[in-house]
Design a protein around this motif. Structure first.
Motif, PDB file in Angstrom:
ATOM      1  N   GLU A  65     -14.937 -10.724  -7.739  1.00  0.00           N
ATOM      2  CA  GLU A  65     -15.393 -12.197  -7.309  1.00  0.00           C
ATOM      3  C   GLU A  65     -13.320 -12.870  -6.687  1.00  0.00           C
ATOM      4  OE1 GLU A  65     -15.696 -16.240  -9.512  1.00  0.00           O
ATOM      5  OE2 GLU A  65     -18.296 -15.413  -8.987  1.00  0.00           O
ATOM      6  N   VAL A  66     -13.051 -12.421  -7.774  1.00  0.00           N
ATOM      7  CA  VAL A  66     -11.605 -13.422  -7.720  1.00  0.00           C
ATOM      8  C   VAL A  66     -10.818 -12.640  -6.407  1.00  0.00           C
ATOM      9  CG1 VAL A  66      -9.662 -13.249  -8.910  1.00  0.00           C
ATOM     10  CG2 VAL A  66     -10.653 -13.298  -9.993  1.00  0.00           C
ATOM     11  N   THR A  67     -10.824 -11.587  -6.619  1.00  0.00           N
ATOM     12  CA  THR A  67      -9.872 -10.524  -5.251  1.00  0.00           C
ATOM     13  C   THR A  67     -10.635 -11.337  -3.938  1.00  0.00           C
ATOM     14  OG1 THR A  67     -10.205  -8.329  -6.554  1.00  0.00           O
ATOM     15  CG2 THR A  67      -9.918  -8.153  -3.767  1.00  0.00           C
ATOM     16  N   ALA A  68     -11.495 -11.260  -3.918  1.00  0.00           N
ATOM     17  CA  ALA A  68     -12.303 -11.914  -2.528  1.00  0.00           C
ATOM     18  C   ALA A  68     -12.124 -13.569  -2.236  1.00  0.00           C
ATOM     19  CB  ALA A  68     -14.045 -11.654  -2.995  1.00  0.00           C
ATOM     20  N   ALA A  69     -11.868 -14.639  -3.117  1.00  0.00           N
ATOM     21  CA  ALA A  69     -11.055 -16.030  -3.664  1.00  0.00           C
ATOM     22  C   ALA A  69     -10.105 -15.645  -2.552  1.00  0.00           C
ATOM     23  CB  ALA A  69     -11.468 -16.343  -4.793  1.00  0.00           C
ATOM     24  N   PHE A  70      -8.634 -14.341  -3.340  1.00  0.00           N
ATOM     25  CA  PHE A  70      -7.660 -14.187  -2.970  1.00  0.00           C
ATOM     26  C   PHE A  70      -8.057 -14.263  -1.494  1.00  0.00           C
ATOM     27  CE2 PHE A  70      -5.497 -12.172  -7.098  1.00  0.00           C
ATOM     28  CZ  PHE A  70      -5.809 -13.455  -7.338  1.00  0.00           C
ATOM     29  N   ILE A  71      -8.511 -13.083  -0.940  1.00  0.00           N
ATOM     30  CA  ILE A  71      -8.350 -13.854   0.615  1.00  0.00           C
ATOM     31  C   ILE A  71      -8.934 -14.312   0.752  1.00  0.00           C
ATOM     32  CG2 ILE A  71      -9.047 -11.478   2.551  1.00  0.00           C
ATOM     33  CD1 ILE A  71      -9.673  -8.941  -0.001  1.00  0.00           C
ATOM     34  N   ALA A  72     -10.172 -14.696   0.812  1.00  0.00           N
ATOM     35  CA  ALA A  72     -10.511 -15.993   1.581  1.00  0.00           C
ATOM     36  C   ALA A  72      -9.900 -17.296   1.637  1.00  0.00           C
ATOM     37  CB  ALA A  72     -12.250 -16.178   0.948  1.00  0.00           C
ATOM     38  N   SER A  73      -8.801 -17.440   0.343  1.00  0.00           N
ATOM     39  CA  SER A  73      -7.932 -18.290   0.410  1.00  0.00           C
ATOM     40  C   SER A  73      -6.607 -18.250   1.556  1.00  0.00           C
ATOM     41  CB  SER A  73      -7.544 -18.981  -0.728  1.00  0.00           C
ATOM     42  OG  SER A  73      -8.646 -19.300  -1.475  1.00  0.00           O
ATOM     43  N   GLY A  74      -6.774 -17.153   2.004  1.00  0.00           N
ATOM     44  CA  GLY A  74      -5.428 -16.585   3.108  1.00  0.00           C
ATOM     45  C   GLY A  74      -4.661 -15.728   2.571  1.00  0.00           C
ATOM     46  N   ILE A  75      -4.047 -15.522   1.615  1.00  0.00           N
ATOM     47  CA  ILE A  75      -3.853 -14.012   0.692  1.00  0.00           C
ATOM     48  C   ILE A  75      -4.146 -12.548   1.429  1.00  0.00           C
ATOM     49  CG2 ILE A  75      -2.934 -12.559  -0.690  1.00  0.00           C
ATOM     50  CD1 ILE A  75      -4.035 -14.491  -2.949  1.00  0.00           C
ATOM     51  N   ASP A  76      -2.866 -13.094   2.009  1.00  0.00           N
ATOM     52  CA  ASP A  76      -2.852 -11.173   3.392  1.00  0.00           C
ATOM     53  C   ASP A  76      -2.258  -9.656   2.418  1.00  0.00           C
ATOM     54  OD1 ASP A  76      -2.377  -9.568   5.392  1.00  0.00           O
ATOM     55  OD2 ASP A  76      -1.921 -11.042   6.534  1.00  0.00           O
ATOM     56  N   PRO A  77      -4.109  -8.886   2.084  1.00  0.00           N
ATOM     57  CA  PRO A  77      -3.517  -7.838   1.863  1.00  0.00           C
ATOM     58  C   PRO A  77      -2.782  -6.691   2.839  1.00  0.00           C
ATOM     59  CG  PRO A  77      -5.232  -8.042   2.465  1.00  0.00           C
ATOM     60  CD  PRO A  77      -5.106  -9.119   2.399  1.00  0.00           C
ATOM     61  N   LYS A  78      -2.723  -7.146   3.390  1.00  0.00           N
ATOM     62  CA  LYS A  78      -1.646  -6.335   4.283  1.00  0.00           C
ATOM     63  C   LYS A  78      -0.169  -6.488   3.890  1.00  0.00           C
ATOM     64  CE  LYS A  78      -5.055  -3.515   5.903  1.00  0.00           C
ATOM     65  NZ  LYS A  78      -5.220  -2.541   5.573  1.00  0.00           N
ATOM     66  N   GLN A  79      -0.036  -7.670   3.947  1.00  0.00           N
ATOM     67  CA  GLN A  79       1.793  -7.879   3.598  1.00  0.00           C
ATOM     68  C   GLN A  79       1.657  -7.589   2.557  1.00  0.00           C
ATOM     69  OE1 GLN A  79       3.573  -8.412   6.618  1.00  0.00           O
ATOM     70  NE2 GLN A  79       2.035  -7.743   7.394  1.00  0.00           N
ATOM     71  N   HIS A  80       0.931  -8.062   1.802  1.00  0.00           N
ATOM     72  CA  HIS A  80       0.973  -8.460  -0.153  1.00  0.00           C
ATOM     73  C   HIS A  80       0.278  -7.341  -0.538  1.00  0.00           C
ATOM     74  CE1 HIS A  80       4.032 -11.710   1.463  1.00  0.00           C
ATOM     75  NE2 HIS A  80       3.475 -12.172   2.179  1.00  0.00           N
ATOM     76  N   ILE A  81       0.429  -7.691  -2.032  1.00  0.00           N
ATOM     77  CA  ILE A  81       0.044  -6.662  -2.264  1.00  0.00           C
ATOM     78  C   ILE A  81      -1.319  -7.077  -3.700  1.00  0.00           C
ATOM     79  CG2 ILE A  81      -0.086  -4.826  -4.988  1.00  0.00           C
ATOM     80  CD1 ILE A  81       3.033  -4.335  -3.480  1.00  0.00           C
ATOM     81  N   ILE A  82      -2.834  -7.035  -3.723  1.00  0.00           N
ATOM     82  CA  ILE A  82      -3.687  -7.106  -4.820  1.00  0.00           C
ATOM     83  C   ILE A  82      -4.362  -6.899  -5.128  1.00  0.00           C
ATOM     84  CG2 ILE A  82      -5.619  -8.680  -4.487  1.00  0.00           C
ATOM     85  CD1 ILE A  82      -5.297  -9.899  -2.286  1.00  0.00           C
TER      86      ILE A  82
END
Length: 347
Positions: A65-82
């Protein structure tokens, strides 16, 4: 040295508006100018009793859920590291080295342990006591230069700086001998965030918004749909006075101050500008505008979070890929630390 940001969010479930405005929205902004690592800190989550963090299935669900919140909020997992913390062994490994650098007196001064352990401190886990050292490892494992922190974590960041400084001093000759100049670890700087970093309860403006509050109407969850968001804002506690035209008029009016702060943060406007627009108006009209703004900003996040959490394999794939990238950075740090301390390792 690369300007690098590290921050983490515990997978404790029920992410709410306070988590979003106090942390995640700032994570998104920092992407533009920094290399960012955003971590789901599942090792921190288990420092409290199992009944609190919910057991294995709940931990996995909350991590996604936290991971989904990061991505849904606009954090780019390709440019940055999640990634999730437990996939990178260096967090625990560096913690042991730092446990031998940190001093008991430093940890005894940590106020958050006293608050979380309460009166039954003898029954608290060693993990809860040592939590700030693990946090220092989280940051320094990636030699992060900047850390977005709220008020409740400032003391822990100071401890991270103290540990980094003492390590650099204790091993100064070895650090120089291994080609790292005057110091190996940077002293991470806090990133002070903007308005509404401390979002308060919708039912009591003197208390922080929290998932542990028994009333669901005290908070806006990131998974709430548009109708639920609207209902919670309309039912939010206010006072009978109209909104003031100046910020000093919010003194001694915690609920009014909280709602104005939420509007300011969601709109990206300073509080004085919000009050210039709505000053003198009754709360009913202001709340209608806040409803429209909150629904526009938050309901797309809720919808995207639902889409992502319905595909757990995709979310876990993001974490695995992110952990691989994080591990590459962490391995460089740990190899250097082992050489500096004097541990023999495979080369």
């Amino acid at each position: 040295m690369t300007t690098r940001v590290f921050s983490g969010v515990q997978p404790t479930g029920n992410l709410h508006l306070g988590n979003y405005l106090g942390a995640i929205v700032n994570f998104v902004k920092l992407q533009a100018d920094h290399q960012c690592l955003y971590c789901v800190v599942d090792l921190h989550a288990i420092t409290v009793p199992v009944a609190v963090w919910g057991g294995p299935d709940e931990l996995r669900r909350n991590t996604r859920e936290v991971t989904a919140a990061f991505i849904a909020s606009g954090i780019d997992p390709k440019q940055h590291i999640i990634f999730n913390q437990s996939q990178v062994a260096g967090h625990a490994e560096l913690t042991w080295v730092f446990n031998c650098v940190a001093r008991l007196g430093w940890l005894n001064r940590m106020t958050q342990f006293k608050e979380k352990a309460g009166k039954d401190r003898e029954n608290a886990s060693i993990g809860l006591y040592d939590y700030p050292v693990l946090m220092a490892s989280d940051i320094l494992l990636y030699r992060a230069t900047h850390v977005p922190v709220g008020e409740d974590q400032k003391q822990h960041l100071e401890l991270s700086r103290d540990i980094a400084q003492k390590f650099n001093n204790d091993f100064s000759a070895s650090i120089a001998g291994n080609g790292h100049g005057d110091g190996f670890f940077p002293l991470p700087e806090p990133v002070i965030t903007g308005p509404a970093t401390r979002v308060m309860s919708l039912r009591d403006g003197t208390k922080k918004m929290s998932k542990s509050d028994p009333s669901d109407y005290s908070r806006i969850n990131l998974t709430d749909d548009a109708d639920t968001i609207a209902q919670k804002i309309r039912k939010a506690k206010t006072d009978p006075e109209p909104l003031p035209s100046e910020e000093k008029g919010l003194e001694s009016r915690p609920e009014a101050d909280n709602l104005v702060g939420i509007y300011a943060a969601l709109s990206g406007k300073p509080k004085p500008e919000v009050l210039a627009q709505f000053g003198g108006a009754q709360f009913s009209g202001f709340k209608s505008n806040l409803v429209d703004l909150a629904v526009a900003k938050l309901s797309p996040i809720a919808a995207e979070m639902k889409r992502l959490t319905d595909d757990p394999a995709y979310v876990e794939g993001i974490l695995i890929e992110g952990a691989d990238r994080a591990r590459a950075i962490a391995s460089e740090t740990m190899n250097a630390v082992k050489d500096i301390v004097g541990f023999i390792r495979k080369r």
